[in-house]
Scaffold this active site. Structure first.
Site, PDB file in Angstrom:
ATOM      1  N   ASP A   9      19.956  49.683   1.536  1.00 34.41           N
ATOM      2  CA  ASP A   9      21.103  49.117   2.234  1.00 34.41           C
ATOM      3  C   ASP A   9      20.548  48.445   3.486  1.00 34.41           C
ATOM      4  O   ASP A   9      19.429  48.749   3.918  1.00 34.41           O
ATOM      5  CB  ASP A   9      22.094  50.218   2.598  1.00 34.41           C
ATOM      6  CG  ASP A   9      23.302  49.691   3.355  1.00 34.41           C
ATOM      7  OD1 ASP A   9      23.891  48.679   2.918  1.00 34.41           O
ATOM      8  OD2 ASP A   9      23.638  50.275   4.403  1.00 34.41           O
ATOM      9  N   ASP A  11      22.570  47.375   6.863  1.00 34.48           N
ATOM     10  CA  ASP A  11      23.132  47.864   8.127  1.00 34.48           C
ATOM     11  C   ASP A  11      23.122  49.392   8.152  1.00 34.48           C
ATOM     12  O   ASP A  11      23.722  50.035   7.303  1.00 34.48           O
ATOM     13  CB  ASP A  11      24.541  47.325   8.328  1.00 34.48           C
ATOM     14  CG  ASP A  11      24.580  45.797   8.331  1.00 34.48           C
ATOM     15  OD1 ASP A  11      23.703  45.188   8.957  1.00 34.48           O
ATOM     16  OD2 ASP A  11      25.476  45.227   7.677  1.00 34.48           O
TER      17      ASP A  11
END
Length: 172
Positions: A9, A11
């Site tokens: 991922d 953020d």
């Protein structure tokens, strides 16, 4: 021979998460230890692929070009360690999409494009929506735990991407 991969991922894993979205290069703060962790994984032969929701596009907060600028900045700072970025610009308030996590379409596209062996691969995320699609595809999962005792279906919990990289390399 199939490739092994660490899906990431963005953020909260690569850069500091911002509740008001991270879409300006000057606000894209790389988390300490991220670049050394990525280098360790790359040296061990892993493809590194970002799988990220970027719903601020659907909400009209920022544009695709802003995402590209942030990714270009990270590539420059990291020495081009990321093999590819897959992102979903959708949000359920404006349009449904199977590509948006917790959907698995971004993963499936990457797996097909790079001939990835999911049994040798990993997903590292900081939210359950990152973990669910990987679990659906039987990709081992690691949650970077922002808050202690977070409920998760992830196989492992760690405090940072660096710890996740160490765990992955111990499990090989």
């Amino acid at each position: 021979m199939k490739n092994k991969c660490v899906f990431l991922d963005r953020d909260g894993v690569i850069n500091v998460d911002n509740v008001n979205y991270t879409y300006k290069v000057e606000e894209f703060k790389i988390i300490d230890g991220v670049i050394p962790a990525l280098k360790m994984l790359k040296e061990a032969g892993y493809l590194l692929i970002i799988i990220t929701n970027q719903s601020g596009i659907a909400k009209g907060i920022y544009q695709h070009e802003d995402v590209y600028k942030c990714h270009d900045y990270f590539d420059r700072e990291s020495g081009n360690l990321i093999d590819e970025y897959f992102y979903s610009p959708y949000h359920q308030s404006t349009s449904e999409s199977l590509s948006r996590k917790p959907g698995s379409l971004m993963f499936e596209k990457a797996i097909a494009k790079y001939d990835i062996d999911i049994a040798q691969s990993w997903m590292v995320g900081d939210r359950e929506r990152d973990i669910l699609p990987a679990n659906k595809l039987n990709i081992p999962t690691i949650l970077i735990e922002e808050f202690p005792n977070t409920e998760t279906s992830a196989k492992y919990k760690v405090d940072s991407l660096y710890e996740a990289a160490e765990l992955i390399l111990k499990k090989v």
